[in-house]
Design a protein around this motif. Structure first.
Motif, mmCIF file in Angstrom:
data_model
loop_
_atom_site.group_PDB
_atom_site.id
_atom_site.type_symbol
_atom_site.label_atom_id
_atom_site.label_comp_id
_atom_site.label_asym_id
_atom_site.label_seq_id
_atom_site.Cartn_x
_atom_site.Cartn_y
_atom_site.Cartn_z
ATOM 1 N N VAL A 53 0.858 -1.190 0.000
ATOM 2 C CA VAL A 53 0.000 0.000 0.000
ATOM 3 C C VAL A 53 0.891 1.235 0.000
ATOM 4 C CG1 VAL A 53 -1.791 1.265 1.265
ATOM 5 C CG2 VAL A 53 -1.772 -1.242 1.280
ATOM 6 N N THR A 57 -1.461 6.388 1.774
ATOM 7 C CA THR A 57 -2.691 5.641 2.056
ATOM 8 C C THR A 57 -2.556 4.817 3.323
ATOM 9 O OG1 THR A 57 -3.120 5.507 -0.328
ATOM 10 C CG2 THR A 57 -4.336 3.998 1.081
ATOM 11 N N PHE A 58 -1.363 4.274 3.562
ATOM 12 C CA PHE A 58 -1.126 3.406 4.712
ATOM 13 C C PHE A 58 -1.352 4.128 6.036
ATOM 14 C CE2 PHE A 58 1.717 1.714 7.970
ATOM 15 C CZ PHE A 58 1.393 0.370 7.961
ATOM 16 N N HIS A 132 -9.716 2.890 -0.379
ATOM 17 C CA HIS A 132 -10.646 1.796 -0.650
ATOM 18 C C HIS A 132 -10.791 0.993 0.630
ATOM 19 C CE1 HIS A 132 -12.941 -1.248 -2.717
ATOM 20 N NE2 HIS A 132 -12.117 -2.192 -2.262
ATOM 21 N N HIS A 134 -12.020 -2.143 2.469
ATOM 22 C CA HIS A 134 -12.429 -3.509 2.163
ATOM 23 C C HIS A 134 -13.590 -3.973 3.032
ATOM 24 C CE1 HIS A 134 -8.551 -3.664 0.077
ATOM 25 N NE2 HIS A 134 -9.018 -4.730 -0.565
ATOM 26 N N ARG A 212 -6.720 -0.734 10.713
ATOM 27 C CA ARG A 212 -6.058 -0.753 9.399
ATOM 28 C C ARG A 212 -6.466 -1.985 8.599
ATOM 29 N NH1 ARG A 212 -0.753 0.414 10.754
ATOM 30 N NH2 ARG A 212 -1.101 2.618 10.229
ATOM 31 N N TYR A 216 -7.404 -2.260 4.538
ATOM 32 C CA TYR A 216 -6.528 -2.847 3.515
ATOM 33 C C TYR A 216 -6.304 -4.349 3.684
ATOM 34 C CZ TYR A 216 -5.466 2.126 3.772
ATOM 35 O OH TYR A 216 -5.560 3.490 3.852
#
Length: 253
Positions: A53, A57-58, A132, A134, A212, A216
């Motif tokens: 990632v 974004t991370f 995004h 999940h 997190r 992801y």
């Protein structure tokens, strides 16, 4: 259950947020945006990816947790401390309202404010990096669970504190460092083995890791362990609050 009393406390606390909008909402959002600029753009441009990632974004879940943790504690602690400071706590304690309803009103308002702030920061993050999620349901579950748990913790701090210095001491000297060292800006798998073992003693690691994962599907520790640690801390806070009201600690003197 005295719904009117709960509603009165809840609405009073929420109204305080709208009266101090710059401090309660705008300031944390601006501060988090600066983190995105500094870490996401300046440092992130030098780091390719973290566990598949992009770095900008991370760090999004960690930054959201940083704000939610600190604001949950601040909102709940000040909410119950100010009636103690002004002396109106005795009116609340003598009113026809149970201790459970008092906690529900104050903690519910503090958690609501933190959840709103977390969602605003999430939307702001989307302006800087592509996102995004999940598992959106799990994301909301972790957000609500964290906000409620640390609002309870803040409620305890507000009762314990006998001055504004103590009100700020634990959030500034304990919670904020633990959050920065809890994997907000990095994965603890990047640490040497010895330091990784030390990091696992930090309870904030489990909060950020689980949150997190909902974004992801990457985590430093098992998701079930993250949930278990958070629930365990919530239960501890509930037991401490029960003891406080049972004994009248820092309430009746």
């Amino acid at each position: 259950m005295n719904h009117r009393a709960i509603r009165a406390i809840y609405l009073f606390e929420m109204a305080r947020t709208w009266r101090t909008l710059l401090q309660s909402i705008v300031s944390p959002v601006v501060s988090t945006s600066l983190y995105f600029v500094v870490f996401g753009a300046a440092i992130g441009s030098r780091i390719n990816q973290v566990e598949g990632v992009s770095y900008g974004t991370f760090i999004v879940p960690g930054l959201i947790m940083l704000s939610v943790l600190t604001q949950s504690i601040a909102n709940a602690s000040f909410g119950i401390y100010f009636p103690k400071f002004s002396g109106t706590i005795y009116e609340i304690l003598s009113a026809p309202i149970s201790y459970f309803e008092i906690v529900l009103g104050y903690v519910g308002a503090a958690a609501t404010k933190s959840i709103i702030l977390g969602l605003i920061i999430l939307a702001t993050a989307g302006l800087f990096v592509p996102l995004h999620i999940h598992h959106p349901v799990w994301m909301l579950a972790f957000l609500v669970l964290t906000a409620v748990t640390f609002s309870l913790f803040g409620f305890i701090i507000g009762i314990w504190a006998d001055g504004f210095e103590k009100l700020q001491m634990i959030p500034m000297l304990v919670v904020t460092p633990l959050t920065f060292l809890g994997g907000s800006f990095y994965s603890i798998d990047m640490l040497p083995p010895a330091w990784r073992t030390v990091a696992l003693l930090n309870p904030v690691v489990y909060l950020i890791s689980g949150f997190r994962w909902s974004f992801y599907e990457i985590a430093d520790v098992s998701v079930s362990v993250s949930i278990g640690m958070t629930v365990a801390f919530l239960v501890i806070c509930l037991v401490v609050i029960w003891w406080i009201f049972r004994t009248g600690y820092r309430l009746k003197n």
